[in-house]
Design a protein around this motif. Structure first.
Motif, PDB file in Angstrom:
ATOM      1  N   GLN A  89     -44.356  32.062  23.624  1.00  0.00           N
ATOM      2  CA  GLN A  89     -44.293  33.400  24.398  1.00  0.00           C
ATOM      3  C   GLN A  89     -42.930  33.789  24.888  1.00  0.00           C
ATOM      4  O   GLN A  89     -42.500  34.874  24.681  1.00  0.00           O
ATOM      5  CB  GLN A  89     -45.404  33.369  25.110  1.00  0.00           C
ATOM      6  N   ASP A  90     -42.349  33.079  25.483  1.00  0.00           N
ATOM      7  CA  ASP A  90     -40.905  33.163  26.015  1.00  0.00           C
ATOM      8  C   ASP A  90     -39.948  33.633  25.044  1.00  0.00           C
ATOM      9  O   ASP A  90     -39.080  34.463  25.274  1.00  0.00           O
ATOM     10  CB  ASP A  90     -40.122  31.781  26.841  1.00  0.00           C
ATOM     11  N   GLY A  93     -40.313  37.011  24.028  1.00  0.00           N
ATOM     12  CA  GLY A  93     -39.604  37.863  25.178  1.00  0.00           C
ATOM     13  C   GLY A  93     -38.294  38.056  25.085  1.00  0.00           C
ATOM     14  O   GLY A  93     -37.557  39.123  25.207  1.00  0.00           O
ATOM     15  N   HIS A  94     -37.527  36.748  24.839  1.00  0.00           N
ATOM     16  CA  HIS A  94     -36.030  36.626  24.607  1.00  0.00           C
ATOM     17  C   HIS A  94     -35.695  37.613  23.516  1.00  0.00           C
ATOM     18  O   HIS A  94     -34.829  38.323  23.758  1.00  0.00           O
ATOM     19  CB  HIS A  94     -35.671  35.317  24.403  1.00  0.00           C
ATOM     20  N   LEU A  96     -37.089  40.005  22.604  1.00  0.00           N
ATOM     21  CA  LEU A  96     -37.540  41.558  22.940  1.00  0.00           C
ATOM     22  C   LEU A  96     -36.425  41.933  24.049  1.00  0.00           C
ATOM     23  O   LEU A  96     -35.886  43.058  23.798  1.00  0.00           O
ATOM     24  CB  LEU A  96     -38.565  41.681  23.538  1.00  0.00           C
ATOM     25  N   TYR A  97     -35.847  41.308  24.985  1.00  0.00           N
ATOM     26  CA  TYR A  97     -34.792  41.475  26.001  1.00  0.00           C
ATOM     27  C   TYR A  97     -33.480  41.927  24.907  1.00  0.00           C
ATOM     28  O   TYR A  97     -32.950  42.930  25.360  1.00  0.00           O
ATOM     29  CB  TYR A  97     -34.436  40.392  26.995  1.00  0.00           C
ATOM     30  N   GLU A 173     -35.029  31.062  32.042  1.00  0.00           N
ATOM     31  CA  GLU A 173     -36.185  30.744  31.435  1.00  0.00           C
ATOM     32  C   GLU A 173     -36.092  29.715  30.510  1.00  0.00           C
ATOM     33  O   GLU A 173     -37.083  29.004  30.235  1.00  0.00           O
ATOM     34  CB  GLU A 173     -37.114  31.830  30.753  1.00  0.00           C
ATOM     35  N   PHE A 176     -36.637  25.570  31.324  1.00  0.00           N
ATOM     36  CA  PHE A 176     -37.878  24.919  31.246  1.00  0.00           C
ATOM     37  C   PHE A 176     -38.167  24.351  29.611  1.00  0.00           C
ATOM     38  O   PHE A 176     -38.784  23.219  29.319  1.00  0.00           O
ATOM     39  CB  PHE A 176     -39.093  25.988  31.434  1.00  0.00           C
ATOM     40  N   HIS A 177     -37.384  25.140  28.916  1.00  0.00           N
ATOM     41  CA  HIS A 177     -37.755  24.807  27.314  1.00  0.00           C
ATOM     42  C   HIS A 177     -37.173  23.462  27.015  1.00  0.00           C
ATOM     43  O   HIS A 177     -37.577  22.612  26.332  1.00  0.00           O
ATOM     44  CB  HIS A 177     -37.157  25.814  26.276  1.00  0.00           C
TER      45      HIS A 177
ATOM     46  N   MET B   1     -31.403  49.700  31.593  1.00  0.00           N
ATOM     47  CA  MET B   1     -30.890  48.824  30.339  1.00  0.00           C
ATOM     48  C   MET B   1     -30.634  49.517  29.418  1.00  0.00           C
ATOM     49  O   MET B   1     -29.973  49.212  28.594  1.00  0.00           O
ATOM     50  CB  MET B   1     -32.060  47.792  30.371  1.00  0.00           C
ATOM     51  N   SER B  45     -36.539  46.984  29.475  1.00  0.00           N
ATOM     52  CA  SER B  45     -37.156  48.077  28.636  1.00  0.00           C
ATOM     53  C   SER B  45     -38.108  47.422  27.729  1.00  0.00           C
ATOM     54  O   SER B  45     -37.982  46.289  27.476  1.00  0.00           O
ATOM     55  CB  SER B  45     -36.184  49.208  28.095  1.00  0.00           C
ATOM     56  N   ASP B  60     -46.955  41.210  30.537  1.00  0.00           N
ATOM     57  CA  ASP B  60     -46.511  40.018  29.583  1.00  0.00           C
ATOM     58  C   ASP B  60     -45.224  39.740  29.536  1.00  0.00           C
ATOM     59  O   ASP B  60     -44.825  38.499  29.406  1.00  0.00           O
ATOM     60  CB  ASP B  60     -47.203  40.217  28.129  1.00  0.00           C
ATOM     61  N   VAL B  61     -44.291  40.602  29.547  1.00  0.00           N
ATOM     62  CA  VAL B  61     -42.918  40.358  29.272  1.00  0.00           C
ATOM     63  C   VAL B  61     -42.121  40.204  30.480  1.00  0.00           C
ATOM     64  O   VAL B  61     -41.367  39.330  30.455  1.00  0.00           O
ATOM     65  CB  VAL B  61     -42.298  41.758  28.462  1.00  0.00           C
ATOM     66  N   TYR B  62     -42.389  40.956  31.440  1.00  0.00           N
ATOM     67  CA  TYR B  62     -41.481  40.699  32.770  1.00  0.00           C
ATOM     68  C   TYR B  62     -42.259  40.147  34.126  1.00  0.00           C
ATOM     69  O   TYR B  62     -41.776  39.999  34.965  1.00  0.00           O
ATOM     70  CB  TYR B  62     -41.132  42.282  33.119  1.00  0.00           C
ATOM     71  N   ARG B  64     -44.243  36.946  33.731  1.00  0.00           N
ATOM     72  CA  ARG B  64     -44.886  35.689  33.362  1.00  0.00           C
ATOM     73  C   ARG B  64     -44.773  34.384  34.449  1.00  0.00           C
ATOM     74  O   ARG B  64     -45.318  33.643  34.168  1.00  0.00           O
ATOM     75  CB  ARG B  64     -44.362  35.283  31.853  1.00  0.00           C
ATOM     76  N   ARG B  65     -43.851  34.804  35.345  1.00  0.00           N
ATOM     77  CA  ARG B  65     -43.668  33.782  36.162  1.00  0.00           C
ATOM     78  C   ARG B  65     -43.684  34.121  37.659  1.00  0.00           C
ATOM     79  O   ARG B  65     -42.976  34.105  38.534  1.00  0.00           O
ATOM     80  CB  ARG B  65     -42.340  33.142  36.208  1.00  0.00           C
TER      81      ARG B  65
END
Lengths: 330, 114
Positions: A89-90, A93-94, A96-97, A173, A176-177, B1, B45, B60-62, B64-65
């Motif tokens: 899932q990370d 997200g990466h 997506l960023y 993040e 952790f991986h 961003m 974004s 979900d994206v921003y 999670r922690r």
């Protein structure tokens, strides 16, 4: 490195005197470590090279989910399964960023997907190798994410603001991986003989592909000078590779694993290990589509995109319907 | 961003199939308030079809922690931004007004903490 070969636009590095006033002001800001932000003037080559580099990086995050997804349903315990899910899932997200960072340069996300799906854009060669055993999940986390961190930490200082900020989030993040991968390896080597053999086998298969992640040797890396002047590349490929080897060899020793390189030797003079270069013919073959899993990876990615089309259509139709009926939809 | 621009530049590679591509879901800017009661802060974004999906995706994206206790989502097209070319007229005047900082004034030590 997740962006292994990025073609650099432009006519090579110009001296400040040869630049136009705009180019000179731009280069001086970069030299003064100022960040370049989306709407500001930038040379066309800088924009295009960054789009290539960031999207290549984003594609790698996305495709990088696939080798690990193979083991989500096969993880040995529920805890390992949950951890692997969180890691994958990370990666999404990466991706997506990074896609968002590239979008600020004037390319749409769907355009980038299209470049990936048609084979026009590259992603890291490492994800075209199969993950055959559970120990591969350990090796991938430890070595692949380890190599990625090595590359990404300096990129937090890259000159393009949105890219640098994405890197800050990702680096936070990523650690952790790597640790979860090393932890899997620690457990494997403490297990049965069969498990130790499995760990060594995974290490053997991933060592050289991990070294390839940093891209071709500096003497063959034709695009570096301009990218380094623009500070979208901070270290050379060989610098980072050497750093990775020096960091990883003692970790392998701790695990009791043998580095699969007969020429590996400590070099007192340079304060680092001498090691064998990976097989660059293999690297170029994998990069140009002829690795063990290229077709499978791209096929999985294209299927996911095509199979999700009805859902994306539905989301847009629903949003439009709500807006038309006067509901607060957006 | 984001520059809030989702359409493609014609000078960027890969734009040739523009007509065949479907409409993309809009881009949203995401702001998160952390645990300690500070202001919402821009974190990045994402794409979402509507407001609810923007909040769900942002979660979900921003977060999670445990990064946040509250989310704002704003359509990127709704952001009004100062132009980079206005940087000097907007921000340079502050440079000459150092007396706005407390350190400008020397207070003798015997006065104590102020």
């Amino acid at each position: 490195m997740y962006s292994q070969i990025v073609k650099t636009d432009g006519t090579g590095v110009k001296s400040l005197a040869d630049m136009t006033p705009e180019e000179r002001a731009f280069q001086q800001r970069i030299d003064a470590d100022q960040k370049i932000e989306p709407k500001e003037w930038m040379p066309d080559g800088y924009r295009k090279t960054l789009i290539r580099q960031i999207s290549q990086h984003a594609h790698s995050e996305l495709v990088g989910q696939l080798p690990e997804a193979n083991w989500i349903t096969r993880a040995p315990t529920l805890e390992r399964k949950a951890i692997l899910l969180a890691k994958v899932q990370d990666e999404a997200g990466h991706g997506l960023y990074l896609y968002c960072a590239a979008e600020t340069l004037g390319i749409s996300r769907d355009e980038m997907f299209e470049q990936l799906h048609t084979g026009k854009a590259r992603y890291s060669s490492i994800f075209n190798y199969p993950t055959l055993t559970w120990a591969d999940m350990g090796a991938v986390g430890w070595l692949v994410d380890g190599a990625a961190i090595m590359n990404q930490v300096p990129l937090q200082r890259t000159s393009y603001g949105p890219y640098a900020r994405a890197m800050v989030r990702i680096c936070k993040e990523e650690s952790f991986h790597q640790r979860q991968g090393f932890h899997i390896m620690m457990q494997m080597v403490k297990g049965s003989d069969a498990q130790r053999r499995m760990a060594q086998d995974a290490f053997n298969r991933f060592w050289h592909p991990a070294l390839m992640m940093f891209g071709p040797s500096d003497k063959d890396s034709v695009h570096s000078a301009q990218s380094m002047a623009w500070k979208i590349k901070i270290n050379t490929n060989d610098e980072l590779r050497q750093k990775f080897v020096d960091q990883t060899v003692p970790q392998a020793k701790y695990l009791g694993l043998t580095v699969p390189d007969d020429n590996l030797q400590w070099n007192e003079e340079k304060g680092g290990y001498d090691y064998s270069e990976p097989d660059w013919d293999e690297f170029y073959a994998v990069l140009s589509g002829n690795g063990p899993c290229n077709k499978e990876r791209l096929q999985a990615r294209v299927s996911a995109w095509n199979d999700g089309e009805w859902f994306r259509d539905g989301l847009i139709a629903n949003a439009e319907k709500k807006q038309a009926s006067g509901e607060v939809a957006a | 961003m984001s520059s809030g621009k989702t359409s493609s530049n014609t000078d960027v590679e890969g734009s040739e199939n523009k007509e065949q591509r479907k409409q993309e879901t809009p881009l949203w800017e995401i702001f998160i308030r952390g645990q300690h009661g500070l202001n919402h802060r821009h974190v990045g974004s994402l794409h979402a079809a509507d407001a609810q999906m923007a909040i769900n995706n942002a979660r979900d994206v921003y977060t999670r922690r445990n990064e946040g206790v509250s989310i704002w989502a704003v359509k990127s097209t709704q952001i009004v931004a100062s132009a980079p070319s206005d940087k000097e007229p907007l921000f340079d005047p502050a440079n000459s007004k150092v007396y706005r900082h407390p350190t400008f004034f020397d207070i003798p030590e015997e006065v104590g903490h102020m």
